[in-house]
Design an enzyme around this catalytic site. Structure first.
Site, short mmCIF file in Angstrom:
data_model
loop_
_atom_site.label_atom_id
_atom_site.label_comp_id
_atom_site.label_asym_id
_atom_site.label_seq_id
_atom_site.Cartn_x
_atom_site.Cartn_y
_atom_site.Cartn_z
N ARG A 67 0.92 3.18 0.53
CA ARG A 67 0.93 1.79 0.04
C ARG A 67 -0.29 1.51 -0.84
O ARG A 67 -0.18 0.77 -1.84
CB ARG A 67 0.96 0.83 1.23
CG ARG A 67 1.11 -0.64 0.87
CD ARG A 67 1.40 -1.45 2.13
NE ARG A 67 1.59 -2.86 1.83
CZ ARG A 67 0.66 -3.80 1.96
NH1 ARG A 67 -0.56 -3.45 2.39
NH2 ARG A 67 0.91 -5.06 1.69
N HIS A 71 0.09 0.03 -4.57
CA HIS A 71 -0.54 -1.23 -5.00
C HIS A 71 -1.58 -0.99 -6.09
O HIS A 71 -1.82 -1.88 -6.91
CB HIS A 71 -1.16 -1.94 -3.79
CG HIS A 71 -0.16 -2.64 -2.94
ND1 HIS A 71 -0.47 -3.74 -2.17
CD2 HIS A 71 1.17 -2.42 -2.75
CE1 HIS A 71 0.61 -4.15 -1.54
NE2 HIS A 71 1.62 -3.37 -1.86
N ASN A 100 -2.84 -7.77 -0.67
CA ASN A 100 -3.72 -6.79 -0.05
C ASN A 100 -4.61 -7.36 1.05
O ASN A 100 -5.01 -6.63 1.98
CB ASN A 100 -4.62 -6.14 -1.10
CG ASN A 100 -3.84 -5.42 -2.18
OD1 ASN A 100 -2.80 -4.83 -1.91
ND2 ASN A 100 -4.33 -5.48 -3.40
N HIS A 199 9.01 2.11 3.21
CA HIS A 199 8.61 1.10 4.20
C HIS A 199 9.21 1.38 5.58
O HIS A 199 8.97 0.63 6.52
CB HIS A 199 9.02 -0.29 3.72
CG HIS A 199 8.18 -0.82 2.60
ND1 HIS A 199 8.31 -0.39 1.31
CD2 HIS A 199 7.19 -1.73 2.58
CE1 HIS A 199 7.44 -1.02 0.54
NE2 HIS A 199 6.73 -1.84 1.28
#
Length: 225
Positions: A67, A71, A100, A199
């Site tokens: 992740r 991001h 975040n 996910h």
């Protein structure tokens, strides 16, 4: 951030040094899976080893590292800017952006990887490449596919909190909006499905999808390895 500088810090270089870097590494440089073959040939195995060790005490860390890379790449490209702490030179850190803040994790493992890499190959591997390699190792160690990571990225020197707020897909957006955000960084629907599928390992927060879940489902049942 280049070389031995910690991944969460910004190094201000003298003008001469900056010009030298520009001359040595032109802007049209291409990424390559063999970029570190002569300067840090063991970098991939070092990264994998640290990630594997972290998984022993935190089964979620593979998802968290994946992740982080995701991001990072959606904001000004894969430049490691998500790692920069707020301070004198960074007024608004991407760490504090809405997608975040109190959510992104794994920064300590990235620091451990950086330390191990520096011990073997000081001043060579960028933090941006460490994130890319850590994401690949995380997916492979979780039983997913493996691939040759293209490396040779240069670390960013600026954070873009507003870009993180605007560009990173959220759980509340429509498929059309999310597809447009993927298209904006050169990714298609197949990429969207693959990254969304990522996910299914790690842990999600119930508040993001409990509207579609049975109220009888215990929170512990929503955890995925």
């Amino acid at each position: 951030m280049l070389g031995s500088t910690p991944c969460n810090s910004l190094l201000i270089t003298p003008i001469f040094t900056t010009l030298l870097i520009i001359l040595l590494y032109p802007s049209n440089a291409q990424l390559s899976s063999t970029f570190y073959s002569s300067t840090c040939p063991s970098v991939s195995s070092i990264v994998r080893s640290v990630v594997q060790q972290a998984l022993q005490s935190d089964s979620r860390i593979g998802a968290s590292l994946t992740r982080l890379h995701f991001h990072d790449c959606f904001v000004n490209g894969c430049d490691g800017s998500i790692l920069l702490d707020q301070g004198v030179n960074i007024t608004l850190s991407e760490k504090n952006a809405t997608p975040n803040n109190n959510s992104a994790r794994g920064f300590d493992v990235v620091d451990n990887i950086k330390t191990s890499v520096e011990n073997s190959c000081p001043g060579v591997v960028s933090c941006a490449d460490i994130l890319a390699l850590a994401a690949q190792a995380s997916v492979a160690l979780a039983g997913g596919p493996s691939w040759n990571v293209l490396v040779g990225r240069r670390d960013g020197v600026m954070a873009n909190q507003s870009g993180a707020n605007a560009s990173i897909p959220t759980p509340f957006e429509s498929l059309a909006i999310i597809s447009a955000k993927f298209a904006a960084v050169g990714l298609n629907i197949t990429d969207l499905v693959a990254l969304s599928g990522a996910h299914t390992f790690g842990r999600a927060q119930c508040r993001f999808f409990n509207q579609s879940c049975s109220t009888s489902v215990a929170p512990a049942a929503l955890t995925r390895r």
